[in-house]
Design a protein around this motif. Structure first.
Motif, short mmCIF file in Angstrom:
data_model
loop_
_atom_site.label_atom_id
_atom_site.label_comp_id
_atom_site.label_asym_id
_atom_site.label_seq_id
_atom_site.Cartn_x
_atom_site.Cartn_y
_atom_site.Cartn_z
N PHE A 103 0.87 -1.41 0.08
CA PHE A 103 -0.34 0.00 -0.43
C PHE A 103 1.32 1.63 -0.17
O PHE A 103 1.89 1.40 0.25
N THR A 108 1.04 3.73 7.73
CA THR A 108 0.04 3.35 8.85
C THR A 108 -0.78 2.10 8.37
O THR A 108 -1.34 1.65 8.58
N ALA A 109 0.56 1.38 7.33
CA ALA A 109 -0.07 0.50 6.42
C ALA A 109 0.18 -1.50 7.51
O ALA A 109 0.08 -2.05 7.15
N LEU A 110 1.17 -0.73 8.71
CA LEU A 110 1.27 -2.34 9.45
C LEU A 110 1.43 -1.02 11.21
O LEU A 110 1.14 -0.63 11.37
N ASN A 111 0.37 -2.50 11.69
CA ASN A 111 0.25 -2.59 12.73
C ASN A 111 1.15 -2.07 14.09
O ASN A 111 2.21 -2.79 14.12
N LEU A 113 1.03 -2.06 16.97
CA LEU A 113 1.55 -2.67 18.48
C LEU A 113 1.97 -4.29 18.26
O LEU A 113 2.31 -5.29 18.92
N HIS A 160 6.93 1.61 14.70
CA HIS A 160 7.42 3.12 14.53
C HIS A 160 9.02 3.08 15.05
O HIS A 160 9.78 4.36 15.27
N ASP B 210 -5.80 1.72 8.12
CA ASP B 210 -5.14 1.12 6.76
C ASP B 210 -4.75 -0.34 7.01
O ASP B 210 -4.49 -0.98 6.39
N TYR B 211 -3.67 -0.34 8.61
CA TYR B 211 -3.04 -2.00 8.91
C TYR B 211 -4.04 -2.96 9.10
O TYR B 211 -3.70 -3.82 9.03
N ARG B 213 -6.76 -2.73 6.93
CA ARG B 213 -6.27 -3.14 5.85
C ARG B 213 -5.41 -4.06 4.62
O ARG B 213 -5.86 -5.14 4.37
N THR B 214 -4.44 -4.05 5.36
CA THR B 214 -3.16 -4.76 4.89
C THR B 214 -3.36 -6.46 6.11
O THR B 214 -3.04 -6.87 4.93
N ASP B 228 -6.80 -10.12 16.49
CA ASP B 228 -5.82 -9.96 16.73
C ASP B 228 -5.08 -8.83 16.45
O ASP B 228 -4.36 -7.90 17.20
N HIS B 229 -5.56 -8.58 15.32
CA HIS B 229 -5.17 -7.30 15.01
C HIS B 229 -5.63 -5.65 15.70
O HIS B 229 -5.11 -4.66 16.03
N ARG B 232 -6.20 -5.25 19.66
CA ARG B 232 -5.16 -5.37 21.01
C ARG B 232 -5.16 -3.31 20.26
O ARG B 232 -4.72 -3.23 21.62
N ASN B 233 -5.70 -3.08 19.12
CA ASN B 233 -5.01 -1.34 19.05
C ASN B 233 -6.00 -0.47 19.80
O ASN B 233 -6.56 0.02 20.48
N ILE B 306 1.39 -2.73 26.36
CA ILE B 306 0.57 -3.32 25.07
C ILE B 306 0.90 -2.11 24.32
O ILE B 306 0.86 -2.96 23.42
N ASP B 307 1.51 -1.13 24.32
CA ASP B 307 1.46 -0.20 23.23
C ASP B 307 2.89 -0.19 23.54
O ASP B 307 3.59 0.95 24.09
N PRO B 308 4.02 -0.67 22.01
CA PRO B 308 5.41 -0.48 22.56
C PRO B 308 5.96 1.37 22.08
O PRO B 308 6.80 1.36 22.59
N ARG B 309 4.18 2.29 21.27
CA ARG B 309 4.93 3.48 21.11
C ARG B 309 5.13 4.06 22.15
O ARG B 309 5.76 5.26 22.23
N ARG B 311 6.79 4.13 25.31
CA ARG B 311 8.02 3.70 26.22
C ARG B 311 7.94 4.84 27.48
O ARG B 311 8.65 5.95 27.18
#
Lengths: 341, 314
Positions: A103, A108-111, A113, A160, B210-211, B213-214, B228-229, B232-233, B306-309, B311
């Motif tokens: 894409f 944004t196309a990768l999850n 988490l 990220h 988007d993810y 859709r991925t 799973d996808h 979690r978010n 849960i969220d690695p962003r 930290r």
């Protein structure tokens, strides 16, 4: 473009038609689009935003948001199997396995988490019956394959932590993990820096050469098309308006829309004749793309076309072979054909 | 991480100090003290006797001195004596805590294990009959006060079984657990409804990303995509609400413990306030405040898991 193209047809799309049934009427996003892609071949689909090129791609994957969208006609034959006729579980086995997609927005196309490694491995676990461990190991190999440095380390990182170019590489690794027959690239380089763009395109071409994948490249960037595509389809307002080999199309565009597109590219330094005193003004195509739920009766391009006559406004021109291997849908394609300098 | 924790703990101490000042002041602003209440109830009017009690309890001292005495005792682990029972405060509070804590934990667990999956289903089946039904169910949870719901449940018990469940200290732990299921549902309904609504809207937001859709383009099944996808978010904001609801639960518990006649701290707190039993009220409020800030710290730490962003950096 010098690589060998197999003569075997991998994907044959015939009469693909996808409409969106909205409150404001039927949006004819993709209308009777047909094309064929061979193994190792790159087919580019070009056109302005909203011309239906992305919807065409999503229709092939059967990922149109439904409702409101629905593919109402056509066949999509992948190695002799009509994807549109498959049950949903059967289609799931195709996605990411026989036909995959990358894409536009690697951001944004990768999850966010899940680790990169896990996201690449997921495809392998789903389609290759691999154990989690084996898939992880294979995922690292794939990351090496797409030239991500320190692949072991990167596989454990999250999206990220990677740059845009790296993420797009990871997307490609993910899409190619199961060695699909068809790879759809929806504006794969649009969101990237120019230097990274070239690297990513090179990578796609190289992998295609190694795997013999058929690539459908969706883009509005004619520079990208010139660099990578063998054949090109030009779409306008949901319909195919021109199709030819890349070389032929750039030298002899038959449809006035393609002519306009070529005229709107800055040509600095491309033509030796354009000296400092001789400015080449950029052309623009006047007017705007018509609303897809309110198309004109005749040729959709007629309101913007310099050559349009009464006939153009009255009936949709047939899509015909105007020159050997060069198709166009235009009543005046002989008039529109101007050899650009 | 280390200095983050230290910062957070200092902040917690500051919060607890604020709470201590607030509860101390508020209690003194309420008209009457223990002596007034006792004397009113007994109809005695001997002012000498009354002054004696007030002096014995130290209520004639300046407020600052009273506060310092309480806090210094608290820091030494000396919580003082209940005015009413004259037993050590700790002995009054401690046995009641497990009852309320297990009721609260049960209510919260029930609300999470119902709220999250129902929220996901509601989002995945957006605008279907099932979604509408679930939304009515959750709106009811937000609209029904838990005391009324508790009463309805009790009336239901009387109607169908001719009796109501009574809390009995001598029951086996399993029986106690079974008994608490009903009050836990009554008090957890609200939290469950809130969690469901939030999960639903958060899921709807995430499913557009988007993810997702991925993931579909990779051939992930609907269940895989949803749980799973997407979940979690979607669950990150839900965790915040779970933390906040844990604090809110105390309010619901006061009523529920009263309705179901459960000898927990929540009901005990109300009785102590009525009697102006300062040591009980002050120390119990401090304990509740401590629990709430601790839960919130744990929630903040859970984010980073849960969220690695997110930290935690020093």
């Amino acid at each position: 473009m010098d690589q060998q193209v197999n003569t075997q047809d991998v994907l044959k799309v015939n009469g693909l038609t996808t409409y969106f049934f909205t409150r404001r009427g039927v949006v004819k996003a993709v209308d009777d689009v047909s094309f064929t892609v061979r193994a190792g071949e790159t087919l580019a689909i070009v056109g302005e935003s909203g011309c239906g090129k992305s919807i065409t791609a999503l229709s092939l994957m059967r990922l149109i948001p439904s409702p409101p969208g629905r593919t109402i006609a056509g066949t999509v034959m992948l190695d002799g199997t009509d994807l549109l006729q498959l049950s949903e579980p059967k289609m799931r086995q195709m996605r990411g396995n026989k036909i995959s997609m990358i894409f536009q927005e690697p951001m944004t196309a990768l999850n966010p988490l899940l680790t990169i490694g896990r996201q690449v491995a997921e495809t392998l676990i789903l389609h290759q019956n691999m154990s989690r461990q084996a898939a992880q190991a294979r995922a690292v190999e794939m990351l090496k394959f797409v030239k991500i440095p320190e692949a072991e380390q990167r596989a454990r990182e999250y999206p990220h932590q990677l740059s845009g170019g790296m993420r797009q590489r990871a997307m490609i690794a993910m899409a190619l993990a199961c060695n699909p027959r068809v790879l759809i690239c929806d504006e794969p380089t649009t969101a990237l820096d120019v230097t990274i763009q070239a690297q990513i395109l090179e990578l796609i071409v190289e992998l295609q050469r190694n795997f013999g994948t058929a690539v459908i490249l969706i883009t509005h960037d004619l520079g990208v098309v010139a660099e990578t595509a063998h054949r090109v389809i030009v779409m306008y307002a949901g319909r195919k308006v021109e199709e030819a080999s890349a070389e032929e199309l750039f030298h002899r565009p038959l449809h006035p829309y393609m002519n306009g597109l070529l005229g709107s590219i800055p040509r600095v330094g491309l033509t030796k004749r354009a000296t400092a005193s001789e400015h080449v003004a950029l052309q623009e195509i006047p007017g705007i793309v018509p609303a897809l739920n309110d198309l004109p009766i005749g040729c959709a391009f007629a309101p913007r076309c310099p050559n349009a006559g009464d006939k153009c406004r009255a009936a949709i021109p047939p899509f015909e072979e105007k020159l050997p291997g060069h198709f166009a849908a235009c009543w005046h394609s002989d008039v529109g054909a101007k050899v650009p300098t | 991480m280390g200095s983050y924790l230290i910062r957070r703990i200092l902040l917690m101490l500051l919060t607890l100090f604020g709470v201590s000042v607030l509860i101390f002041t508020l209690l003194r602003l309420v008209p009457g003290n223990i002596a007034d209440i006792l004397f009113d109830a007994a109809g005695m009017i001997d002012p000498v006797e009354k002054q004696k009690i007030i002096r014995e309890l130290g209520l004639d001292q300046p407020l600052v001195v009273q506060y310092m005495q309480w806090i210094s005792g608290l820091l030494r682990g000396d919580l003082g004596f209940s005015y009413i029972s004259e037993k050590p405060t700790i002995d009054e509070i401690a046995p009641r805590i497990p009852i309320t804590a297990s009721l609260a934990a049960m209510a919260l667990t029930l609300s999470v294990i119902t709220g999250v999956p129902l929220g996901v289903i509601s989002a995945v089946r957006q605008n279907t009959k099932l979604d509408y039904a679930l939304r009515v169910f959750s709106l009811s949870g937000l609209s029904l006060p838990s005391f009324w719901l508790g009463l309805l449940i009790l009336m239901g018990f009387v109607h169908w079984f001719g009796t109501i469940p009574i809390y009995d200290r001598n029951n086996t732990p399993l029986e106690q657990l079974a008994f608490m299921l009903v009050p836990a549902m009554a008090v957890g309904y609200r939290a469950s409804a809130l969690i469901m609504r939030l999960t639903r809207s958060s899921m709807l937001e995430v499913l557009r990303q988007d993810y997702i859709r991925t993931a579909r383009s990779k051939g992930v099944s609907d269940t895989g995509v949803n749980y799973d996808h997407a979940l979690r978010n979607a669950v990150v904001p839900v965790i915040t609400i779970i933390g906040i609801e844990a604090a809110f639960l105390i309010g619901g518990l006061i009523v529920t413990e009263t309705v179901f006649n459960i000898p927990g701290v929540a009901r005990f707190l109300v009785e102590a306030i009525r009697m102006r039993d300062y040591p009980i009220v002050q120390n119990l409020v401090m304990f509740i405040a401590f629990s709430v800030v601790t839960i919130n710290l744990l929630v903040d730490l859970a984010y980073s898991l849960i969220d690695p962003r997110i930290r935690i950096t020093d």
